[in-house]
Design a protein around this motif. Structure first.
Motif, mmCIF file in Angstrom:
data_model
loop_
_atom_site.group_PDB
_atom_site.id
_atom_site.type_symbol
_atom_site.label_atom_id
_atom_site.label_comp_id
_atom_site.label_asym_id
_atom_site.label_seq_id
_atom_site.Cartn_x
_atom_site.Cartn_y
_atom_site.Cartn_z
ATOM 1 N N GLU A 124 32.686 -14.260 -32.289
ATOM 2 C CA GLU A 124 32.962 -13.665 -33.591
ATOM 3 C C GLU A 124 32.706 -15.159 -34.169
ATOM 4 O OE1 GLU A 124 33.504 -11.204 -33.995
ATOM 5 O OE2 GLU A 124 33.735 -10.115 -32.052
ATOM 6 N N MET A 125 32.343 -14.883 -35.958
ATOM 7 C CA MET A 125 32.247 -16.346 -36.568
ATOM 8 C C MET A 125 32.515 -15.240 -37.420
ATOM 9 S SD MET A 125 28.716 -18.121 -36.758
ATOM 10 C CE MET A 125 29.199 -19.060 -35.251
ATOM 11 N N ASP A 126 32.974 -16.443 -38.612
ATOM 12 C CA ASP A 126 32.760 -16.230 -40.284
ATOM 13 C C ASP A 126 32.253 -17.422 -40.610
ATOM 14 O OD1 ASP A 126 33.119 -15.931 -43.043
ATOM 15 O OD2 ASP A 126 35.492 -15.292 -42.536
ATOM 16 N N VAL A 127 31.092 -15.987 -41.067
ATOM 17 C CA VAL A 127 29.741 -17.343 -41.559
ATOM 18 C C VAL A 127 30.257 -18.206 -42.807
ATOM 19 C CG1 VAL A 127 28.276 -16.298 -39.925
ATOM 20 C CG2 VAL A 127 28.611 -15.246 -42.430
ATOM 21 N N ARG A 128 31.315 -18.013 -43.634
ATOM 22 C CA ARG A 128 31.448 -18.546 -44.490
ATOM 23 C C ARG A 128 31.950 -19.629 -44.286
ATOM 24 N NH1 ARG A 128 36.807 -15.402 -46.574
ATOM 25 N NH2 ARG A 128 37.344 -15.553 -44.997
ATOM 26 N N GLY A 129 32.210 -20.332 -43.358
ATOM 27 C CA GLY A 129 32.993 -21.537 -42.507
ATOM 28 C C GLY A 129 31.295 -22.702 -42.725
ATOM 29 N N ARG A 138 36.791 -22.046 -40.248
ATOM 30 C CA ARG A 138 35.611 -23.288 -39.501
ATOM 31 C C ARG A 138 34.706 -22.744 -38.974
ATOM 32 N NH1 ARG A 138 37.804 -23.036 -32.190
ATOM 33 N NH2 ARG A 138 35.679 -23.840 -32.709
ATOM 34 N N ASN A 139 33.326 -23.819 -38.787
ATOM 35 C CA ASN A 139 31.944 -23.592 -39.055
ATOM 36 C C ASN A 139 31.537 -22.784 -37.104
ATOM 37 O OD1 ASN A 139 31.494 -25.056 -40.772
ATOM 38 N ND2 ASN A 139 31.612 -26.814 -39.639
ATOM 39 N N PHE A 141 32.618 -20.274 -33.530
ATOM 40 C CA PHE A 141 33.003 -18.978 -33.191
ATOM 41 C C PHE A 141 34.690 -18.919 -33.277
ATOM 42 C CE2 PHE A 141 29.424 -19.313 -30.093
ATOM 43 C CZ PHE A 141 28.741 -18.290 -30.703
ATOM 44 N N SER A 142 35.273 -17.226 -33.807
ATOM 45 C CA SER A 142 36.723 -17.957 -33.648
ATOM 46 C C SER A 142 36.840 -17.082 -32.508
ATOM 47 C CB SER A 142 37.272 -16.748 -34.652
ATOM 48 O OG SER A 142 36.453 -15.895 -34.798
ATOM 49 N N ALA B 32 30.822 -11.002 -43.755
ATOM 50 C CA ALA B 32 31.126 -12.252 -43.975
ATOM 51 C C ALA B 32 31.333 -13.132 -42.234
ATOM 52 C CB ALA B 32 31.708 -13.542 -44.613
ATOM 53 N N GLN B 33 32.059 -11.519 -41.584
ATOM 54 C CA GLN B 33 32.392 -11.472 -40.245
ATOM 55 C C GLN B 33 31.040 -11.134 -39.558
ATOM 56 O OE1 GLN B 33 35.159 -12.664 -39.536
ATOM 57 N NE2 GLN B 33 35.486 -12.637 -42.238
ATOM 58 N N PHE B 34 30.654 -11.890 -38.690
ATOM 59 C CA PHE B 34 29.293 -11.995 -38.145
ATOM 60 C C PHE B 34 29.928 -12.022 -36.448
ATOM 61 C CE2 PHE B 34 24.838 -12.415 -39.746
ATOM 62 C CZ PHE B 34 25.987 -12.424 -41.113
ATOM 63 N N GLN B 35 29.054 -11.150 -35.261
ATOM 64 C CA GLN B 35 29.394 -11.241 -33.942
ATOM 65 C C GLN B 35 27.643 -11.319 -33.372
ATOM 66 O OE1 GLN B 35 30.199 -7.781 -31.338
ATOM 67 N NE2 GLN B 35 31.490 -8.452 -31.343
ATOM 68 N N ALA B 171 27.650 -25.766 -36.149
ATOM 69 C CA ALA B 171 28.570 -23.923 -35.680
ATOM 70 C C ALA B 171 28.526 -24.728 -34.869
ATOM 71 C CB ALA B 171 27.815 -22.993 -35.711
ATOM 72 N N ASP B 174 31.081 -27.635 -34.049
ATOM 73 C CA ASP B 174 32.282 -27.746 -33.995
ATOM 74 C C ASP B 174 32.728 -26.786 -32.702
ATOM 75 O OD1 ASP B 174 34.827 -26.086 -34.180
ATOM 76 O OD2 ASP B 174 33.938 -24.286 -35.692
ATOM 77 N N THR B 180 37.459 -23.274 -28.396
ATOM 78 C CA THR B 180 37.525 -22.486 -28.906
ATOM 79 C C THR B 180 38.454 -21.749 -27.970
ATOM 80 O OG1 THR B 180 35.205 -22.543 -30.435
ATOM 81 C CG2 THR B 180 35.617 -19.969 -29.291
#
Lengths: 187, 187
Positions: A124-129, A138-139, A141-142, B32-35, B171, B174, B180
């Motif tokens: 899972e990643m929020d690409v706003r980072g 964060r850049n 994975f969440s 912006a939520q990617f998987q 990414a 990080d 993580t």
């Protein structure tokens, strides 16, 4: 003498070699120092080409039996040309490969015959980072979710224990779940 | 009107698309939520096969323009068959690709023409950890060293600043340098 009905467990793991390596390298820490390497060449935009060939270990230079080559890129929805998976997908491939190899090795050690092992990984990643749209995001994975499906001559509890032990000894699981020091220099 | 001598910087990065994405996704966090996903099938021993194809993002299912496939294995010096790089080498490929894409994007943003970018990555690992020979040794990398060589229309300080900014927005940098959360389940 009578024939005993001992099933032969063969997961394709050379268990004796692993046990011998553990003993030998446990007694010779210098030989246990490995250095894994990759080389990267930028192509254009977000596209880069990578090779994996030699590494150091057991006190000398080692080689893979071929030069493995890879392309990394961003997908078309990021206005890139999609010449290869994204960098973060390579991390997921590494994590999946590491945990799966561990399951096979631990199963061999415990005398459990595997019939099939599959896994899906979701990062899972929020690409706003990475886009710099929100400095509180964060850049990386969440979270990462790994789901194994394993068919083996074992109870569900024994299978769950295989996976748990694989996590405990996985190099990439460690890299992802704990911080590693990275130095970056320009020459 | 006179012609001005403005050099056209083209690193293959669609800068306007990135800026538009930053604005659009900054205003629409759900999009912006990617998987990112991978699927893995165990072959035998430490050898596994992996595919990378679909992902979620921008509010819907996305696809790479092809199914990317990879093999992960351990080398012959670990009594394996070396059908592919080790899991940890895949992590290095991802890190290299991420930092390099970032260098290109930041250079475009700053009006710096790149001519060539290469990098070598070295990941140090004491394999007594993964072998279970010493519980005080971590499984993953003890350190990773990245060395860039960059030819660009820029001063050494400007080039160093490109790399620093790429690290700040990477990414995989990080993921490697920070913890993580990974959940692993068996179904």
């Amino acid at each position: 003498m009578t024939m005993t009905d001992t099933p032969v467990v063969d997961n394709g793991i050379n268990l004796q070699a692993l046990l011998d390596a553990r003993d030998a390298l446990g007694a010779d820490p210098a030989a246990a120092q490995f250095q894994w390497r990759t080389a990267c060449t930028w192509r254009s935009g977000t596209h880069s080409h990578h090779t994996v060939h030699t590494f150091e270990g057991l006190g000398s230079r080692q080689s893979h039996n071929q030069v493995f080559a890879f392309d990394v890129d961003h997908p078309e929805c990021f206005a890139s040309e999609d010449h290869g998976p994204t960098p973060v997908e390579y991390v997921l491939v590494g994590l999946a490969g590491c945990l799966t190899a561990g399951v096979a090795a631990v199963a061999q050690m415990r005398g459990i015959q595997l019939r099939s092992v599959t896994a899906t990984l979701e990062g899972e990643m929020d690409v706003r980072g990475v886009l710099g749209a929100d400095n509180d995001v964060r850049n990386g994975f969440s979270a990462i979710n790994v789901t194994f499906t394993i068919d083996a001559d074992a109870t569900p509890d024994e299978i769950a224990a295989l996976v748990a032990q694989s996590q405990k000894r996985s190099a990439v699981y460690d890299v992802v779940t704990n911080p590693t020091n990275v130095t970056v220099e320009v020459r």
